[in-house]
Design an enzyme around this catalytic site. Structure first.
Site, PDB file in Angstrom:
ATOM      1  N   LYS A  86       0.217  -1.525  -0.196  1.00  0.00           N
ATOM      2  CA  LYS A  86       0.307   0.252  -0.405  1.00  0.00           C
ATOM      3  C   LYS A  86       1.113   1.720   0.336  1.00  0.00           C
ATOM      4  O   LYS A  86       1.834   1.643   0.849  1.00  0.00           O
ATOM      5  CB  LYS A  86      -0.896   0.392   0.965  1.00  0.00           C
ATOM      6  CG  LYS A  86      -2.388   0.811   1.256  1.00  0.00           C
ATOM      7  CD  LYS A  86      -2.077   1.876   0.883  1.00  0.00           C
ATOM      8  CE  LYS A  86      -1.908   2.692   2.358  1.00  0.00           C
ATOM      9  NZ  LYS A  86      -1.847   4.981   1.781  1.00  0.00           N
ATOM     10  N   GLY A  88       6.341   5.199   8.329  1.00  0.00           N
ATOM     11  CA  GLY A  88       5.439   6.180   7.994  1.00  0.00           C
ATOM     12  C   GLY A  88       5.921   7.045   9.421  1.00  0.00           C
ATOM     13  O   GLY A  88       7.140   6.711  10.125  1.00  0.00           O
ATOM     14  N   SER A  89       4.573   8.057   9.918  1.00  0.00           N
ATOM     15  CA  SER A  89       4.643   8.541  10.946  1.00  0.00           C
ATOM     16  C   SER A  89       5.016   7.775  12.571  1.00  0.00           C
ATOM     17  O   SER A  89       4.134   6.914  12.531  1.00  0.00           O
ATOM     18  CB  SER A  89       4.019   9.486  11.257  1.00  0.00           C
ATOM     19  OG  SER A  89       2.505   8.764  11.070  1.00  0.00           O
ATOM     20  N   GLY A 145       1.876   4.790  13.136  1.00  0.00           N
ATOM     21  CA  GLY A 145       3.247   3.345  13.792  1.00  0.00           C
ATOM     22  C   GLY A 145       2.024   3.189  14.944  1.00  0.00           C
ATOM     23  O   GLY A 145       1.890   1.444  15.088  1.00  0.00           O
ATOM     24  N   GLU A 157       8.849   1.380  10.981  1.00  0.00           N
ATOM     25  CA  GLU A 157      10.118   2.297  10.655  1.00  0.00           C
ATOM     26  C   GLU A 157       9.558   3.658  10.456  1.00  0.00           C
ATOM     27  O   GLU A 157       9.084   4.435  10.015  1.00  0.00           O
ATOM     28  CB  GLU A 157      11.160   1.816   9.303  1.00  0.00           C
ATOM     29  CG  GLU A 157      11.717   1.248   9.528  1.00  0.00           C
ATOM     30  CD  GLU A 157      13.075   1.019  10.306  1.00  0.00           C
ATOM     31  OE1 GLU A 157      13.725   1.896  10.387  1.00  0.00           O
ATOM     32  OE2 GLU A 157      13.331   0.133  10.879  1.00  0.00           O
ATOM     33  N   CYS A 162      13.681  10.429   7.087  1.00  0.00           N
ATOM     34  CA  CYS A 162      13.210  10.285   8.697  1.00  0.00           C
ATOM     35  C   CYS A 162      14.630  10.379   9.972  1.00  0.00           C
ATOM     36  O   CYS A 162      14.749  11.140  10.928  1.00  0.00           O
ATOM     37  CB  CYS A 162      12.994   8.519   8.576  1.00  0.00           C
ATOM     38  SG  CYS A 162      13.571   8.007   7.533  1.00  0.00           S
ATOM     39  N   GLU A 193       8.307  16.257  15.593  1.00  0.00           N
ATOM     40  CA  GLU A 193       9.143  16.223  13.774  1.00  0.00           C
ATOM     41  C   GLU A 193       8.781  17.076  13.136  1.00  0.00           C
ATOM     42  O   GLU A 193       7.550  17.050  13.338  1.00  0.00           O
ATOM     43  CB  GLU A 193       8.624  14.641  13.519  1.00  0.00           C
ATOM     44  CG  GLU A 193       9.275  14.507  12.825  1.00  0.00           C
ATOM     45  CD  GLU A 193       9.759  12.800  11.865  1.00  0.00           C
ATOM     46  OE1 GLU A 193       8.087  12.548  11.501  1.00  0.00           O
ATOM     47  OE2 GLU A 193      10.474  12.604  11.108  1.00  0.00           O
TER      48      GLU A 193
HETATM   49  P1  NAD Z   1       2.028   8.538   7.771  1.00  0.00           P
HETATM   50  O1  NAD Z   1       2.445   7.810   9.241  1.00  0.00           O
HETATM   51  O2  NAD Z   1       1.279   9.765   7.449  1.00  0.00           O
HETATM   52  O3  NAD Z   1       1.857   7.567   6.596  1.00  0.00           O
HETATM   53  C1  NAD Z   1       2.541   6.075   5.958  1.00  0.00           C
HETATM   54  C2  NAD Z   1       2.027   5.600   5.462  1.00  0.00           C
HETATM   55  O4  NAD Z   1       0.977   5.150   5.907  1.00  0.00           O
HETATM   56  C3  NAD Z   1       0.770   6.264   4.202  1.00  0.00           C
HETATM   57  O5  NAD Z   1       0.720   5.114   3.718  1.00  0.00           O
HETATM   58  C4  NAD Z   1      -0.569   6.460   4.675  1.00  0.00           C
HETATM   59  O6  NAD Z   1      -2.216   5.822   3.878  1.00  0.00           O
HETATM   60  C5  NAD Z   1      -0.447   4.452   5.819  1.00  0.00           C
HETATM   61  N1  NAD Z   1      -1.322   5.117   6.792  1.00  0.00           N
HETATM   62  C6  NAD Z   1      -1.609   6.076   7.582  1.00  0.00           C
HETATM   63  N2  NAD Z   1      -2.033   6.106   8.832  1.00  0.00           N
HETATM   64  C7  NAD Z   1      -2.386   4.475   8.884  1.00  0.00           C
HETATM   65  C8  NAD Z   1      -2.561   4.263   9.450  1.00  0.00           C
HETATM   66  N3  NAD Z   1      -3.878   4.509  10.653  1.00  0.00           N
HETATM   67  N4  NAD Z   1      -3.599   2.738   9.587  1.00  0.00           N
HETATM   68  C9  NAD Z   1      -3.086   1.989   8.136  1.00  0.00           C
HETATM   69  N5  NAD Z   1      -2.139   2.999   7.328  1.00  0.00           N
HETATM   70  C10 NAD Z   1      -1.974   4.475   8.064  1.00  0.00           C
HETATM   71  O7  NAD Z   1       3.716   9.164   7.194  1.00  0.00           O
HETATM   72  P2  NAD Z   1       4.103  10.178   6.124  1.00  0.00           P
HETATM   73  O8  NAD Z   1       3.395  11.712   6.056  1.00  0.00           O
HETATM   74  O9  NAD Z   1       3.359   9.550   4.447  1.00  0.00           O
HETATM   75  O10 NAD Z   1       5.656   9.891   6.230  1.00  0.00           O
HETATM   76  C11 NAD Z   1       6.556  10.834   6.734  1.00  0.00           C
HETATM   77  C12 NAD Z   1       6.877  10.485   8.461  1.00  0.00           C
HETATM   78  O11 NAD Z   1       7.738   9.162   7.385  1.00  0.00           O
HETATM   79  C13 NAD Z   1       7.567  10.690   8.567  1.00  0.00           C
HETATM   80  O12 NAD Z   1       7.751  10.790   9.944  1.00  0.00           O
HETATM   81  C14 NAD Z   1       8.902   9.997   8.894  1.00  0.00           C
HETATM   82  O13 NAD Z   1      10.040  10.766   9.677  1.00  0.00           O
HETATM   83  C15 NAD Z   1       8.480   8.692   8.812  1.00  0.00           C
HETATM   84  N6  NAD Z   1       9.260   8.345   7.868  1.00  0.00           N
HETATM   85  C16 NAD Z   1      10.327   7.129   8.249  1.00  0.00           C
HETATM   86  C17 NAD Z   1      11.768   6.225   7.701  1.00  0.00           C
HETATM   87  C18 NAD Z   1      12.992   5.238   8.282  1.00  0.00           C
HETATM   88  O14 NAD Z   1      13.302   4.870   8.274  1.00  0.00           O
HETATM   89  N7  NAD Z   1      12.202   5.161   9.789  1.00  0.00           N
HETATM   90  C19 NAD Z   1      11.274   6.456   6.610  1.00  0.00           C
HETATM   91  C20 NAD Z   1      11.058   7.131   5.281  1.00  0.00           C
HETATM   92  C21 NAD Z   1       9.836   8.489   6.416  1.00  0.00           C
END
Ligand code: NAD
Length: 500
Positions: free
Chosen positions: A183, A235-236, A240, A257, A291, A392
């Site tokens: 996804k 993601g965030s 997570g 992550e 990130c 962040e």
């Molecule tokens: P986000 O958490 O909003 O979304 C990430 C993904 O998760 C998207 O595909 C989104 O549609 C999905 N999603 C969101 N909420 C969800 C839920 N409740 N259940 C299931 N899926 C859900 O993050 P973003 O704004 O796309 O990306 C930025 C974040 O990602 C920042 O916090 C950044 O630090 C983090 N990030 C971490 C790493 C790492 O390797 N540690 C790498 C890149 C980005």
């Protein structure tokens, strides 16, 4: 691209399930926006539970069928062939990514060219997953372990480095023998289709990798699906946490992550030019949308003024513009929401007493008036407890603070709930390695910053995540161990006494 139904300026994509383009069950679509222009770019399926269910069943059939029957060596070879295909199409992938998330074409190209190394490395590991024989007390029993895939893995990725992060999750999962439902982020869905098309062109059986698009609801349907054995999420930290709670409710495991608030610590004996370059790349590369962004800098008081002056001079000189043009050093924020977040978090930092050294406003880029450009921003004289030191931003916003002792630097650096990465700048090796031990972070860079490799583990301490990607141990997170007991003696045993 197989999923593009019509070649127009505004392509229409369908999901990719069992090797086929697949319209959404509910007929709902959403549009992505090009962040350099603010104009819509491409339509995608707003997937619901029925679409996710179809993708998960396809992945399960592939696991029980052609993928499960492949020898680990052949599986690994397919992964390597996929890597070759991605490398050969790196320019197409990079252009798609840059159009979707506004990151520099040079950075996206570098990522698209290097991800094949993940597939070569993990493809090579596929036939090195070995069990053990256990020397039991009971000599008549042959006891050995089998290391088996978990099943269908749900991979959920963000928008900032879509191809790179997709491969960091998928490569160990596939090497371990699992199948995938991916996804992608609703901001950057298109490159996933190019990746799956290339996988199938390399010989992957249909159904091994399936793509369903959509926003949070599609991700939630994947997390909740009872046939998904594991979620690998990038993601965030807020998302997570929500995902871990939902997955935990049905005892599915997670690799997470997540985000960070990573510090760069510059000691008085640091190679200052290198440290300044490291801080700049840590926070302003990719407009701070990584990130591992080094969003806090702690600089020894003896060199604070000179480091500050150089940072401000160089930040003001950063060339902001079209991410597809050569010579641009910083593109836009990836979305209107991200631009808004930059603005509100800087405003809040100022309200809480921080001072602005440079930036703090939208950037004007001639010809791209609708784009989401934000100036490289440095905040200083920041009172303790200011939210900019804790939360962040995921944007080009640096918070800089002086320190006077090693202990103070450690306390400041460790004083957040995050622990993804840290940079240490010093020419004293004893200090460098002592700091590496004392810092609570999954990655510590000494006299460098923002470096990753397929064979070096990556992941977060504290609220920055659970588990690791990259490196040999990441494969363990996609395997389960079976213990097999084989009695070799004919002797009849007492049925009422436990056999030990
Ligand atoms: P986000 O958490 O909003 O979304 C990430 C993904 O998760 C998207 O595909 C989104 O549609 C999905 N999603 C969101 N909420 C969800 C839920 N409740 N259940 C299931 N899926 C859900 O993050 P973003 O704004 O796309 O990306 C930025 C974040 O990602 C920042 O916090 C950044 O630090 C983090 N990030 C971490 C790493 C790492 O390797 N540690 C790498 C890149 C980005």
């Amino acid at each position: 691209m197989s999923e593009v139904q019509e070649r127009s300026e505004d392509p229409v994509y369908q999901n990719h399930i069992d090797g086929q383009p697949c319209a959404g069950a509910e007929g709902r679509q959403f549009k992505a926006v090009n962040p350099s222009t603010g104009r819509p770019w491409g339509s995608f399926v707003e997937s619901g539970a029925a679409d996710v269910d179809a993708a998960v069943h396809a992945a399960r059939r592939a696991l029980d069928g052609p993928w499960g029957r492949l020898s680990p060596t052949r599986r690994g070879r397919l992964m390597m062939a996929w890597g070759d295909k991605i490398a050969a199409h790196a320019e197409t992938i990079a252009r798609l990514e840059s159009t979707q998330n506004g990151k520099l074409i040079g950075e996206m190209l570098a990522q698209a060219r290097v991800v094949c190394d993940w597939l070569y490395y993990f493809g090579g590991l596929a036939d090195k997953i070995e069990g053990r024989t256990i020397p039991l007390e009971r000599r008549s029993v042959l006891n050995y372990t089998l290391r088996e895939p978990l099943g269908v893995v749900g991979v959920i990725v963000p928008w900032n480095s879509p191809t790179f992060l997709t491969l960091m999750s998928c490569a160990p999962a596939l090497a371990a023998g699992n199948t995938i439902v991916l996804k992608p982020s609703e901001v950057t869905s298109a490159s996933a289709f190019e990746l799956v098309r290339l996988a199938e062109a390399a010989g992957f059986p249909p159904g091994v990798i399936n793509v369903v698009t959509g926003a949070r609801a599609a991700g939630e349907a994947l997390v909740d699906h009872p046939m998904v054995a594991k979620i690998c999420f990038t993601g965030s930290d807020g998302a997570g946490r929500a995902i871990a709670a939902r997955a935990g409710a049905r005892l599915a495991s997670c690799t997470l992550e997540l985000g960070g608030k990573s510090p760069n610590i510059v000691f008085e004996d640091a190679p200052v030019d290198n440290a300044v370059a490291g801080i700049l790349s840590g926070i302003f590369a990719a407009a701070g949308q990584t990130c591992i962004a080094g969003s806090r800098a702690y600089v020894h008081e003896r060199i604070y003024d000179q480091v500050m002056e150089r940072l401000v001079t160089r930040a003001r000189a950063i060339r902001i513009g079209d991410p597809l043009a050569a010579g641009t050093q910083m593109g836009p924020a990836a979305s209107a929401a991200q631009l808004h977040k930059n603005e509100t978090m800087v405003a809040r930092a100022l309200e809480h007493g921080a001072a602005l050294a440079c930036g703090g406003e939208r950037a004007k880029v001639p010809g791209f008036e609708g784009g989401y450009f934000y100036q490289p921003t440095i905040l200083h004289r920041i009172p303790e407890g200011n939210p900019i030191l804790q939360e962040e931003v995921f944007g080009p916003v640096l918070a800089i603070t002086p320190f006077s002792s090693d202990d103070e630097a450690v306390a400041l650096a460790n004083g957040t709930r995050f622990g993804l990465a840290a940079g240490v700048w010093t020419s004293n090796f004893a200090r460098a390695h002592t700091m590496a031990r004392r810092l609570q972070a999954g990655t510590v860079w000494i006299n460098t910053y923002r470096a990753l490799a397929f064979n070096s583990p990556f992941g977060g301490y504290k609220d920055s995540g659970l588990g690791r990607v990259n490196g040999i141990e990441s494969i363990d997170q996609f395997l389960q161990t079976k213990s097999v007991w084989c009695e070799t003696s004919d002797e009849i045993q007492d049925p009422f006494v436990m056999k030990v």
